[in-house]
Design an enzyme around this catalytic site. Structure first.
Site, short mmCIF file in Angstrom:
data_model
loop_
_atom_site.label_atom_id
_atom_site.label_comp_id
_atom_site.label_asym_id
_atom_site.label_seq_id
_atom_site.Cartn_x
_atom_site.Cartn_y
_atom_site.Cartn_z
N ASN A 26 0.85 -1.21 0.00
CA ASN A 26 0.00 0.00 0.00
C ASN A 26 0.88 1.25 0.00
OD1 ASN A 26 0.64 -0.76 2.71
ND2 ASN A 26 -1.04 0.47 3.51
N GLU A 83 -3.02 -4.64 -3.05
CA GLU A 83 -3.54 -5.52 -4.10
C GLU A 83 -3.56 -4.82 -5.45
OE1 GLU A 83 -4.79 -4.79 -1.14
OE2 GLU A 83 -6.10 -6.34 -0.35
N1 THU Z 1 -5.20 -1.47 2.54
C1 THU Z 1 -4.63 -2.31 1.62
O1 THU Z 1 -3.56 -2.01 1.08
N2 THU Z 1 -5.27 -3.47 1.34
C2 THU Z 1 -6.37 -3.93 1.98
O2 THU Z 1 -6.81 -5.03 1.71
C3 THU Z 1 -7.03 -3.08 2.97
C4 THU Z 1 -6.46 -1.74 3.19
C5 THU Z 1 -4.49 -0.23 2.89
C6 THU Z 1 -5.10 1.05 2.46
C7 THU Z 1 -4.49 2.01 3.45
O3 THU Z 1 -3.19 2.39 3.01
C8 THU Z 1 -4.33 1.18 4.72
O4 THU Z 1 -4.39 -0.17 4.30
C9 THU Z 1 -5.41 1.45 5.77
O5 THU Z 1 -6.66 1.36 5.22
#
Ligand code: THU
Length: 120
Positions: A39, A52
């Site tokens: 992320n 993802e």
């Molecule tokens: N996030 C992801 O990268 N994947 C997920 O499946 C859920 C949430 C990230 C988005 C944000 O940077 C952080 O997690 C908190 O929501």
């Protein structure tokens, strides 16, 4: 499991100074290549990208459009993909695409049933 190990490794690159929630993902193509993602957040929040989608967009941008499975590792035991990521998965993946989360495995159809389809 190799795919989950790659997701855990990718999590180390998470750029998440706002949520402090690290996520990594590893995406397996139908021809057995692995694309990882983490992320990446922004101070203005909206441009942030989930692990993802980072993995999907890396793979698609390099010519891969068919996928078998994804492993997701977050800071919680079970980090389920958000709705936006599920929608992106449905763009490129069959209903039996496998989603590994912790020690569980789901199909895309289980996590995104009755998805939008312009032909049905
Ligand atoms: N996030 C992801 O990268 N994947 C997920 O499946 C859920 C949430 C990230 C988005 C944000 O940077 C952080 O997690 C908190 O929501």
């Amino acid at each position: 499991m190799e795919l989950m190990e790659k997701a855990i490794e990718a999590k180390k690159n998470s750029y998440s100074p706002y949520s402090h929630f690290k996520v990594g993902a590893a995406l397996l193509t139908k021809d057995d290549k692995i694309y990882t993602g983490c992320n990446i957040e922004s101070v203005s929040y909206t441009p942030s990208c989930c692990a993802e989608r980072t993995a999907f967009f890396k793979a698609v941008s390099e010519g891969h459009k068919e996928f078998k499975a994804i492993a997701i590792s977050g800071d919680t035991e079970y980090c389920y993909p958000c709705g936006v990521c599920r929608q992106v998965m449905s763009e490129f993946c069959d209903k039996d695409f496998k989603i590994y989360i912790g020690d569980k495995v789901y199909t895309l159809d289980e996590l995104l049933p009755y998805s939008f389809d312009m032909e049905k």
